[in-house]
Scaffold this motif. Sequence first.
Motif, PDB file in Angstrom:
ATOM      1  N   ARG A 179      29.172  50.740  51.232  1.00  0.00           N
ATOM      2  CA  ARG A 179      29.227  51.317  49.896  1.00  0.00           C
ATOM      3  C   ARG A 179      28.816  50.401  48.765  1.00  0.00           C
ATOM      4  O   ARG A 179      29.074  50.700  47.621  1.00  0.00           O
ATOM      5  CB  ARG A 179      30.626  51.872  49.620  1.00  0.00           C
ATOM      6  CG  ARG A 179      31.086  52.851  50.682  1.00  0.00           C
ATOM      7  CD  ARG A 179      32.300  53.637  50.270  1.00  0.00           C
ATOM      8  NE  ARG A 179      33.449  52.786  50.020  1.00  0.00           N
ATOM      9  CZ  ARG A 179      34.134  52.797  48.877  1.00  0.00           C
ATOM     10  NH1 ARG A 179      33.791  53.585  47.908  1.00  0.00           N
ATOM     11  NH2 ARG A 179      35.187  52.024  48.737  1.00  0.00           N
ATOM     12  N   GLY A 180      28.156  49.292  49.016  1.00  0.00           N
ATOM     13  CA  GLY A 180      27.771  48.431  47.905  1.00  0.00           C
ATOM     14  C   GLY A 180      26.434  47.749  48.111  1.00  0.00           C
ATOM     15  O   GLY A 180      26.122  47.294  49.211  1.00  0.00           O
ATOM     16  N   LEU A 181      25.632  47.687  47.053  1.00  0.00           N
ATOM     17  CA  LEU A 181      24.391  46.918  47.066  1.00  0.00           C
ATOM     18  C   LEU A 181      24.240  46.274  45.692  1.00  0.00           C
ATOM     19  O   LEU A 181      24.334  46.954  44.670  1.00  0.00           O
ATOM     20  CB  LEU A 181      23.184  47.814  47.364  1.00  0.00           C
ATOM     21  CG  LEU A 181      21.828  47.092  47.447  1.00  0.00           C
ATOM     22  CD1 LEU A 181      21.811  46.147  48.647  1.00  0.00           C
ATOM     23  CD2 LEU A 181      20.682  48.094  47.565  1.00  0.00           C
ATOM     24  N   ARG A 182      24.017  44.951  45.687  1.00  0.00           N
ATOM     25  CA  ARG A 182      23.849  44.230  44.420  1.00  0.00           C
ATOM     26  C   ARG A 182      22.422  43.710  44.326  1.00  0.00           C
ATOM     27  O   ARG A 182      22.031  42.784  45.049  1.00  0.00           O
ATOM     28  CB  ARG A 182      24.837  43.072  44.303  1.00  0.00           C
ATOM     29  CG  ARG A 182      24.634  42.239  43.046  1.00  0.00           C
ATOM     30  CD  ARG A 182      25.720  41.213  42.834  1.00  0.00           C
ATOM     31  NE  ARG A 182      26.998  41.843  42.523  1.00  0.00           N
ATOM     32  CZ  ARG A 182      28.025  41.188  41.972  1.00  0.00           C
ATOM     33  NH1 ARG A 182      27.922  39.907  41.668  1.00  0.00           N
ATOM     34  NH2 ARG A 182      29.154  41.816  41.732  1.00  0.00           N
ATOM     35  N   LEU A 183      21.637  44.325  43.453  1.00  0.00           N
ATOM     36  CA  LEU A 183      20.278  43.874  43.212  1.00  0.00           C
ATOM     37  C   LEU A 183      20.288  42.730  42.198  1.00  0.00           C
ATOM     38  O   LEU A 183      20.965  42.809  41.181  1.00  0.00           O
ATOM     39  CB  LEU A 183      19.420  45.015  42.672  1.00  0.00           C
ATOM     40  CG  LEU A 183      19.117  46.188  43.610  1.00  0.00           C
ATOM     41  CD1 LEU A 183      18.321  47.247  42.863  1.00  0.00           C
ATOM     42  CD2 LEU A 183      18.354  45.718  44.833  1.00  0.00           C
ATOM     43  N   VAL A 184      19.521  41.688  42.475  1.00  0.00           N
ATOM     44  CA  VAL A 184      19.412  40.549  41.570  1.00  0.00           C
ATOM     45  C   VAL A 184      18.033  40.577  40.929  1.00  0.00           C
ATOM     46  O   VAL A 184      17.011  40.540  41.623  1.00  0.00           O
ATOM     47  CB  VAL A 184      19.622  39.223  42.318  1.00  0.00           C
ATOM     48  CG1 VAL A 184      19.453  38.039  41.362  1.00  0.00           C
ATOM     49  CG2 VAL A 184      21.004  39.188  42.964  1.00  0.00           C
ATOM     50  N   ASP A 185      17.993  40.692  39.612  1.00  0.00           N
ATOM     51  CA  ASP A 185      16.736  40.697  38.882  1.00  0.00           C
ATOM     52  C   ASP A 185      16.151  39.291  38.873  1.00  0.00           C
ATOM     53  O   ASP A 185      16.784  38.357  38.391  1.00  0.00           O
ATOM     54  CB  ASP A 185      16.969  41.176  37.445  1.00  0.00           C
ATOM     55  CG  ASP A 185      15.707  41.081  36.611  1.00  0.00           C
ATOM     56  OD1 ASP A 185      14.682  41.611  37.068  1.00  0.00           O
ATOM     57  OD2 ASP A 185      15.743  40.481  35.524  1.00  0.00           O
ATOM     58  N   ARG A 186      14.962  39.145  39.400  1.00  0.00           N
ATOM     59  CA  ARG A 186      14.312  37.829  39.477  1.00  0.00           C
ATOM     60  C   ARG A 186      13.196  37.699  38.451  1.00  0.00           C
ATOM     61  O   ARG A 186      12.347  36.813  38.544  1.00  0.00           O
ATOM     62  CB  ARG A 186      13.773  37.598  40.888  1.00  0.00           C
ATOM     63  CG  ARG A 186      14.829  37.818  41.966  1.00  0.00           C
ATOM     64  CD  ARG A 186      14.331  37.498  43.354  1.00  0.00           C
ATOM     65  NE  ARG A 186      14.316  36.067  43.600  1.00  0.00           N
ATOM     66  CZ  ARG A 186      14.046  35.525  44.800  1.00  0.00           C
ATOM     67  NH1 ARG A 186      13.783  36.299  45.818  1.00  0.00           N
ATOM     68  NH2 ARG A 186      14.043  34.226  44.954  1.00  0.00           N
ATOM     69  N   GLY A 187      13.182  38.600  37.484  1.00  0.00           N
ATOM     70  CA  GLY A 187      12.182  38.522  36.423  1.00  0.00           C
ATOM     71  C   GLY A 187      10.839  39.083  36.797  1.00  0.00           C
ATOM     72  O   GLY A 187       9.873  38.961  36.032  1.00  0.00           O
ATOM     73  N   ASN A 188      10.729  39.734  37.973  1.00  0.00           N
ATOM     74  CA  ASN A 188       9.443  40.271  38.420  1.00  0.00           C
ATOM     75  C   ASN A 188       9.254  41.740  38.065  1.00  0.00           C
ATOM     76  O   ASN A 188       8.204  42.312  38.330  1.00  0.00           O
ATOM     77  CB  ASN A 188       9.309  40.110  39.944  1.00  0.00           C
ATOM     78  CG  ASN A 188       9.380  38.661  40.374  1.00  0.00           C
ATOM     79  OD1 ASN A 188       8.847  37.789  39.701  1.00  0.00           O
ATOM     80  ND2 ASN A 188      10.052  38.398  41.483  1.00  0.00           N
ATOM     81  N   THR A 189      10.290  42.350  37.527  1.00  0.00           N
ATOM     82  CA  THR A 189      10.212  43.768  37.209  1.00  0.00           C
ATOM     83  C   THR A 189      10.472  43.975  35.716  1.00  0.00           C
ATOM     84  O   THR A 189      11.106  43.146  35.063  1.00  0.00           O
ATOM     85  CB  THR A 189      11.252  44.571  38.011  1.00  0.00           C
ATOM     86  OG1 THR A 189      12.561  44.057  37.732  1.00  0.00           O
ATOM     87  CG2 THR A 189      10.979  44.474  39.501  1.00  0.00           C
ATOM     88  N   GLY A 190       9.986  45.095  35.200  1.00  0.00           N
ATOM     89  CA  GLY A 190      10.201  45.429  33.799  1.00  0.00           C
ATOM     90  C   GLY A 190      10.917  46.748  33.671  1.00  0.00           C
ATOM     91  O   GLY A 190      11.377  47.340  34.653  1.00  0.00           O
ATOM     92  N   ALA A 191      10.977  47.247  32.446  1.00  0.00           N
ATOM     93  CA  ALA A 191      11.680  48.499  32.200  1.00  0.00           C
ATOM     94  C   ALA A 191      11.062  49.645  32.992  1.00  0.00           C
ATOM     95  O   ALA A 191      11.769  50.538  33.477  1.00  0.00           O
ATOM     96  CB  ALA A 191      11.653  48.813  30.701  1.00  0.00           C
TER      97      ALA A 191
END
Length: 412
Positions: free
Chosen positions: A240-252
Amino acid sequence: TAQTRVFDVHGVEVDRAVISDGSRRVRTDWVPKLAEFGWYRALIEVHTDNELVGIRTLDFFWAPPPEDIEPSPIFGIAADATNAPIANAVGALANGARVGSVSLNVWGPNSKPTDFDLGGKIPTALNTLTHTNIEVSIGFHEVPIALANALAVDSGSVLDVFASPMDRWNQWGGQLLDRYGQSITQWCFGSLPTEEPVSKLDAQLETVYDEFARFIPSPIVSVPWSDDRPIDPVVARRHRGLRLVDRGNTGAGSMPMLINEWVNQSALGSGGSDQDPMLTLLLHPADHEGFVTDTWSAVGSLSRKALAFWWAAGKSGVGLDRFRLLLADAWTVTPGKRGQVMPAPELHVWRTIASRLAGRHPIEELALLDGTRILLISPRAGEPQTEGAMIVWLEDPRLGNATSTSRSHRTT
């Protein structure tokens, strides 16, 4: 003689004062003249006989008084409680940011078993938060050096440690399960996105889940996952859990794709329930060394990403309660044992977003002006329909201001 100056987020001086009455020691109060709410840096320079003898800075933000609205757990902060000044300030940070959730890291290189004793910095920080309405999750970022040496494991092998028999790690935080198992359900293992194969993760998470389920009803256990790694359905559905880490490769613009991918891989039903998986996105502020020309651009980029995530989550059909958006380490700490915790510009923006969106839901996107996104959002429950609002931003801020050529726009 002391000269005090205050600068805004762009590095522009907005006010100054000189304190000099001939005394060797002066205590005085000074209220700077600030034209608008926002983040500021105060600088004081002390001179004796025309020689500079001391400098101190203070970062702060000025915000409107909080509205009488319950903060939403969708918006939260992630803080490192192994750092004593942050552990002491975490309640003030959560309150100042007007967030409804906090993820607290309890493992660092120098952690020791006594940190988890009653009265230690970890339980004290957790007690501060759990005695409020704030939703708390716990993270174990890095295996403490002493424990890593004893078990002959790498400092990044957090999940390996917890997948081993409990007596190997129990004194390093096992008591947290007893004390907080009934109130804290979310637990994350590691800080960097995992690169382990899915088959290994599945087996380890199964072991950890079974162990934690002895203390916690339906625990949510997860590992950090890179936002540019395809989401595996096994990991998305497991526990029941997934933590995505933003690495600066994606935008809005990438936020709807991330959320749609997760919804599809999780096989979620519409409407959501307490037993459905939960998706968390962890964002980080840009690195700020003094004043830099792109500080405000970096803050704006983070804001648009957060707003796009909230909008896509609300439009996913799953329910906003199955999403969490965390801002990590949006502050600095002055050197020394009595270090002072000071907010980064992003924390002020986070407060604004969390405050304005609490209790609201997406309604419709409007195509009124080229080069802009215009999002119509609902009033809060109990408010008149006239209390709805719009979120507007330029798709490319470098293009300058967007101007409507029509006299008015009416929306229904």
